[in-house]
Design a protein around this motif. Sequence first.
Motif, short mmCIF file in Angstrom:
data_model
loop_
_atom_site.label_atom_id
_atom_site.label_comp_id
_atom_site.label_asym_id
_atom_site.label_seq_id
_atom_site.Cartn_x
_atom_site.Cartn_y
_atom_site.Cartn_z
N ILE A 166 15.02 -24.19 17.39
CA ILE A 166 15.30 -22.51 17.28
C ILE A 166 14.93 -21.83 18.82
CG2 ILE A 166 14.84 -20.21 16.16
CD1 ILE A 166 14.74 -21.78 13.58
N GLU A 167 13.66 -22.11 19.01
CA GLU A 167 13.21 -21.87 20.32
C GLU A 167 14.04 -22.37 21.54
OE1 GLU A 167 8.86 -21.56 22.56
OE2 GLU A 167 9.21 -22.73 21.15
N LEU A 168 14.39 -23.35 21.52
CA LEU A 168 15.13 -24.13 22.48
C LEU A 168 16.59 -23.29 22.55
CD1 LEU A 168 15.75 -26.28 24.55
CD2 LEU A 168 16.69 -27.56 22.49
N ILE A 169 17.11 -22.97 21.48
CA ILE A 169 18.42 -22.31 21.35
C ILE A 169 18.33 -20.83 22.10
CG2 ILE A 169 20.06 -20.98 19.68
CD1 ILE A 169 19.49 -23.36 17.92
N ASP A 170 17.35 -20.23 21.50
CA ASP A 170 17.07 -18.77 22.14
C ASP A 170 16.66 -18.88 23.59
OD1 ASP A 170 17.62 -17.71 19.88
OD2 ASP A 170 15.58 -17.55 19.18
N GLN A 171 16.14 -19.79 24.33
CA GLN A 171 15.85 -19.95 25.58
C GLN A 171 17.06 -19.85 26.49
OE1 GLN A 171 13.22 -23.19 26.05
NE2 GLN A 171 11.51 -22.08 25.38
N ASP A 217 25.35 -12.39 18.51
CA ASP A 217 23.94 -11.20 18.33
C ASP A 217 23.59 -10.77 19.51
OD1 ASP A 217 23.84 -10.77 15.61
OD2 ASP A 217 22.08 -12.28 15.40
N ALA A 218 23.52 -11.79 20.53
CA ALA A 218 23.23 -11.74 21.86
C ALA A 218 24.29 -10.81 22.90
CB ALA A 218 22.90 -12.84 22.72
N ALA A 219 25.47 -11.23 22.38
CA ALA A 219 26.86 -10.74 22.91
C ALA A 219 26.87 -9.29 22.53
CB ALA A 219 28.10 -11.34 22.64
N ALA A 220 26.57 -8.98 21.31
CA ALA A 220 26.63 -7.43 20.80
C ALA A 220 25.55 -6.59 21.49
CB ALA A 220 26.28 -7.60 19.32
N ARG A 221 24.40 -7.32 21.83
CA ARG A 221 23.19 -6.42 22.58
C ARG A 221 23.90 -6.21 24.07
NH1 ARG A 221 20.04 -9.84 19.60
NH2 ARG A 221 19.63 -11.20 21.38
N GLN A 248 26.67 -23.09 12.96
CA GLN A 248 26.87 -21.70 12.62
C GLN A 248 25.53 -20.94 13.10
OE1 GLN A 248 26.92 -22.59 8.39
NE2 GLN A 248 29.20 -22.24 8.20
N PHE A 249 24.24 -21.37 13.04
CA PHE A 249 23.37 -20.44 13.58
C PHE A 249 23.39 -20.34 14.92
CE2 PHE A 249 18.92 -20.42 15.52
CZ PHE A 249 18.28 -19.55 14.62
N VAL A 250 23.81 -21.44 15.97
CA VAL A 250 23.82 -21.17 17.39
C VAL A 250 24.97 -20.02 17.61
CG1 VAL A 250 24.90 -22.06 19.54
CG2 VAL A 250 23.23 -23.54 18.09
N GLU A 251 26.05 -20.02 16.89
CA GLU A 251 27.00 -19.15 17.00
C GLU A 251 26.80 -17.67 16.78
OE1 GLU A 251 31.62 -19.68 16.43
OE2 GLU A 251 31.07 -18.39 14.81
N ARG A 252 25.98 -17.68 15.42
CA ARG A 252 25.29 -16.39 14.90
C ARG A 252 24.39 -15.57 16.04
NH1 ARG A 252 26.93 -12.36 11.91
NH2 ARG A 252 26.10 -11.15 13.80
N ASP A 305 22.42 -32.91 20.79
CA ASP A 305 21.16 -32.37 21.90
C ASP A 305 20.17 -31.83 20.90
OD1 ASP A 305 22.58 -33.49 24.13
OD2 ASP A 305 23.56 -31.39 24.36
N LEU A 306 20.57 -31.09 19.87
CA LEU A 306 19.49 -30.35 19.36
C LEU A 306 18.72 -31.40 18.47
CD1 LEU A 306 21.90 -27.33 17.96
CD2 LEU A 306 19.93 -27.32 20.02
N ALA A 307 19.48 -32.42 17.89
CA ALA A 307 18.67 -33.32 16.88
C ALA A 307 17.65 -34.27 17.63
CB ALA A 307 20.00 -34.29 16.47
N ARG A 308 18.32 -34.38 19.41
CA ARG A 308 17.42 -34.97 19.85
C ARG A 308 15.95 -34.14 20.33
NH1 ARG A 308 20.63 -35.42 24.14
NH2 ARG A 308 21.72 -36.94 22.93
N ALA A 309 16.18 -32.82 20.30
CA ALA A 309 15.23 -32.05 20.60
C ALA A 309 14.01 -31.84 19.52
CB ALA A 309 15.66 -30.60 20.76
N ALA A 310 14.65 -32.17 18.31
CA ALA A 310 13.91 -32.43 16.92
C ALA A 310 13.52 -33.79 16.71
CB ALA A 310 14.74 -31.67 15.89
#
Length: 262
Positions: free
Chosen positions: A167-172, A216-220, A208-212, A182-187
């Motif tokens: 999750i931290e990687l996604i938000d970065q 959210d970031a686009a809305a901001r 789905q989490f990544v898209e959400r 890639d996400l599985a490898r990070a975990a």
Amino acid sequence: MNLRDPAESPTPEVRRLVAGEFDEGPEYTTFRRRGTTDWLLVLTLHGAGHFSGITTERGTVILVRPGTLHDYGTVGERWHFMYAHLHPKPEWLPLLDWPEVAPGILRLQLTAVEKIADYLRDAARYQLFPLPQAEQLSVNSLEAALLWCDTQNPNAARIDDRLLRVIELIDQDLKAPLDLPDLARAASLSVSRFAHLFREQLGVTPQQFVERRRIDAAARLLELTTRPIASVAAEVGFTDPLYFSTRFRRHTGTSPTAYRRR
């Protein structure tokens, strides 16, 4: 749809949080075959209600995961309850690990009912404030309610540290590809194990989490900048502006241009 199913109820538009209070009679019912993309929290204050056959009474708080059937309504003559539709912050996820009483339906029985109800009322009340800080005040009140619920949660379990790392990687860097391998490898997990664990603990798939998070970031960005739509799309990881607009409308109920105007 099965002919015996009731009519579909309207689905609320939820970008971050929608909270409120209902005091309903015996005719009240809601049915959404596919549920919603958000989590739904319902705290019963008086009377009784049901969720797919599970009865709630005073002090019962129900949490419905995204994508879970919504089939709820009044039991008896009255159902007075507080509710919140929410897209949780990543750091809230451990607070949502409640005992599961049916597929996608979690439940706690509270003693600190009024304290939690007061925080939920604040979350609803702040949404109406004509202040730029109103949304954050509302979100903070909901977080306080969840923290008090957590004090009465027999599970009180933490989300897997490997998922928190992802999750931290996604938000970065939302512009990164963020593909499932890639996400599985990070975990440090296989793709299948990672996907299963992510869905099990967070209630949605990694994609789905990544898209959400991207929406959210686009809305901001649409709220706070005058960047062109294509620039906003690229900033949050959508290479195709048309596809971005389609997905944005799917999540928010409106186009990026109309969202910015509103």
